[in-house]
Each structure stands twice: as C-alpha cells, then as structure tokens.
Design a protein around this motif. Structure first.
Motif, short mmCIF file in Angstrom:
data_model
loop_
_atom_site.label_atom_id
_atom_site.label_comp_id
_atom_site.label_asym_id
_atom_site.label_seq_id
_atom_site.Cartn_x
_atom_site.Cartn_y
_atom_site.Cartn_z
N ALA A 169 0.84 -1.20 0.00
CA ALA A 169 0.00 0.00 0.00
C ALA A 169 0.87 1.25 0.00
O ALA A 169 0.53 2.26 -0.61
N ALA A 170 2.00 1.19 0.68
CA ALA A 170 2.90 2.35 0.72
C ALA A 170 3.43 2.67 -0.67
O ALA A 170 3.53 3.84 -1.06
N GLN A 171 3.77 1.64 -1.45
CA GLN A 171 4.26 1.87 -2.80
C GLN A 171 3.18 2.50 -3.67
O GLN A 171 3.44 3.39 -4.48
N ALA A 172 1.95 2.02 -3.52
CA ALA A 172 0.84 2.59 -4.29
C ALA A 172 0.63 4.05 -3.91
O ALA A 172 0.37 4.89 -4.78
N ASN A 173 0.76 4.35 -2.63
CA ASN A 173 0.59 5.72 -2.19
C ASN A 173 1.68 6.63 -2.74
O ASN A 173 1.44 7.79 -3.05
N GLU A 174 2.88 6.08 -2.89
CA GLU A 174 3.96 6.86 -3.45
C GLU A 174 3.64 7.30 -4.87
O GLU A 174 4.04 8.38 -5.31
N GLN A 175 2.91 6.46 -5.63
CA GLN A 175 2.55 6.82 -6.98
C GLN A 175 1.65 8.05 -6.97
O GLN A 175 1.81 8.96 -7.79
N VAL A 176 0.69 8.10 -6.06
CA VAL A 176 -0.20 9.25 -5.96
C VAL A 176 0.58 10.49 -5.53
O VAL A 176 0.32 11.59 -5.98
N GLN A 177 1.56 10.31 -4.65
CA GLN A 177 2.31 11.44 -4.12
C GLN A 177 3.29 12.03 -5.12
O GLN A 177 3.76 13.15 -4.95
N ALA A 178 3.60 11.32 -6.20
CA ALA A 178 4.56 11.82 -7.18
C ALA A 178 3.88 12.78 -8.15
O ALA A 178 3.91 12.62 -9.36
N VAL A 179 3.24 13.79 -7.59
CA VAL A 179 2.44 14.76 -8.35
C VAL A 179 2.96 16.16 -8.08
O VAL A 179 3.16 16.53 -6.92
N ASP A 180 3.22 16.90 -9.14
CA ASP A 180 3.58 18.31 -9.01
C ASP A 180 2.31 19.13 -9.24
O ASP A 180 1.76 19.14 -10.35
N TYR A 181 1.86 19.81 -8.19
CA TYR A 181 0.55 20.48 -8.17
C TYR A 181 0.71 21.99 -8.10
O TYR A 181 1.48 22.51 -7.28
N VAL A 182 -0.06 22.69 -8.94
CA VAL A 182 -0.07 24.16 -8.94
C VAL A 182 -1.50 24.63 -8.81
O VAL A 182 -2.38 24.22 -9.58
#
Length: 267
Positions: free
Chosen positions: A26-39
């Motif tokens: 689950a942690a690896q899956a969450n890392e995918q969501v967190q790899a987002v550059d947001y403006v």
C-alpha cells in the motif's frame, strides 16, 4: 523518472487492483499518488479569502483554502500556491502561469467571477435596491455571453501551453442564498434569486469552456446546498462591514466541506 499522468491520477480502486495483482505494498501505491507536481491558480475562492490563517501577502492565501488542504492531505511531490485575491483572467495570464512547467501534473483554478464584476454586483444589490440589483445582474450575464468566453480561452490556452501534460481541474462558484431561508432582513428573495441565477449562468459558461479545452469541471453548487447564506449553518460569509473583503466568500468550513471534497474527487 517522472510517472505518467495516468499513473499519478489513477483512481483508488485501480491502484488497489495494481496492488493486488503485483503484490506491491500500500505504501508503494501511495507513493505513486504522491509523485504529483501540483499548482493552484486563480482568484480569492482558491486563495482562501474568508477562511482566515492568511500568509501575510496581499494575495491573502490561506492555509485553510482547498489547495493547501489537499496538499497537506496528499503530500504531493511539489505544491505551488499561486492563487491570489482579486485575480482576473489577465492577472492569471500575467502573474500566475509562470508557476507552471512541463513537469506540472495537476492544476486547479477558479477564475471569471472578478471579470464578470462579482464585487460590483454584490455592492449594487446591497446598496441600491432590487431594481438596480437585477439590472446589474443582467449586465453581468451579458458580459458572460459576450466577453468572458474569450478571456477564459486565453487562460486555458496558456495553461495547456505551459503544462502540456497536466490534469486541469476548473472549479465553479457556489450559489449564495437559500431562497425562503432564515434571513429576515437584507436583500429581497427576488434579488437573491437573481444572484443565484447569475452564479449558475457563470458556472455553465465556465464548464463549457473547460470542456472544450479537455479540462475537468468541478461543480461545487451541490456541496454547498444546505449551507448557503440564509441557512442555519452557512459556509459563506454574508455582508460583513467589519471585514468587507471576506463578504460572500467561503468560510473555512466552506473550503474544507464544500471545495475540498469536490476537488479531491476531480483530481
């Protein structure tokens, strides 16, 4: 290597499926969501005017605004908070688009209300009575028909040029009043209905321009239903002579309960 937009923005149930099929944690899956550059771009509804806890700048960016709340919850790879109180489409083009780049994955924006004369509409309605209010609302609607679409196109074209791979979420504005609600003084229900209708009219035009650019449109009118001005628990400030700039803007509860869930679903 930067993750693709599809990977970054896969729905939670797809991520769960990937976890089940690959044995990823689950942690690896969450890392995918967190790899987002947001403006976060836009006007006072995105900067968080009315929510308090401002950053001290003239833009009045609030830590309780939906972009900051989403970033705190989601821990994106990067977060740039460019939204500014009072911003019009030209301000976004001239001062905010520089926050975008080809690395940007996610963009949020509210814009158009100031171009259409929101502040003047509300001032007219409060100070000059029903007839003047309805006349000014009709002027704003005419502006939305004649001028605003090209202004929105300019902003949306600029976003796509600067951030060609980003998911762009355009958020609308709430209806302001509960008709026949708890308010016993102030504007007439006819004026309140005209203001609500104008908000809907602006939202419809904005949604059309967003769709034509391939952007997601997030409607917040439903999430604010039951929390308009003239309800027992409003998520919008009514007229506040002590802090006039916060009048008719979402409270902290409006940002967290009205805007944040809608943006989260669309992002």
């Amino acid at each position: 290597m930067k993750l693709s937009r599809f990977t970054a923005f896969s729905c939670s149930f797809l991520l769960a499926g990937v976890v089940a099929l690959t044995g990823a944690s689950a942690a690896q899956a969450n890392e995918q969501v967190q790899a987002v550059d947001y403006v976060a771009l836009g006007d006072s509804y995105s900067s968080g005017v009315g929510a308090g806890s401002y950053d001290g700048s003239s833009c009045k960016r609030s830590s309780k605004a939906y972009p900051a709340l989403w970033a705190a919850k989601s821990s994106p790879a990067s977060f740039k908070f460019a939204a500014c109180s009072g911003a019009r489409t030209g301000d976004v083009n001239n001062s905010q688009l520089s926050s975008l780049s080809s690395a940007t994955d996610l963009v949020s924006i509210t814009v158009g209300g100031n171009d259409a004369g929101f502040a003047d509409v509300m001032t007219t309605c409060v100070l000059q009575g029903e007839s003047a209010c309805i006349s000014r609302v009709n002027q704003a609607r005419a502006y939305v028909d004649s001028t605003l679409p090209a202004q929105l196109d300019s902003v949306y074209d600029g976003i796509r040029a600067k951030a060609p791979s980003a998911r762009v979420v355009v958020l609308g504005y709430p209806r302001f009043y509960k008709i026949g609600g708890t308010c016993s003084v102030g504007l007439s229900d006819k004026s309140r209905s005209a203001i609500n209708s104008a908000a809907d009219y602006l939202n419809t035009a904005t949604a059309k321009r967003a769709a034509d650019h391939g952007f997601a449109y997030a409607d917040v009118a439903g999430s604010f239903t039951g929390h308009e001005i003239c309800t027992p628990s409003p998520w919008l400030h009514s007229l506040n002579w002590g802090n006039i700039g916060e009048s008719y803007h979402p409270t902290a509860a409006g940002q967290s309960g009205g805007y944040l869930p809608v943006f989260t679903s669309a992002a």
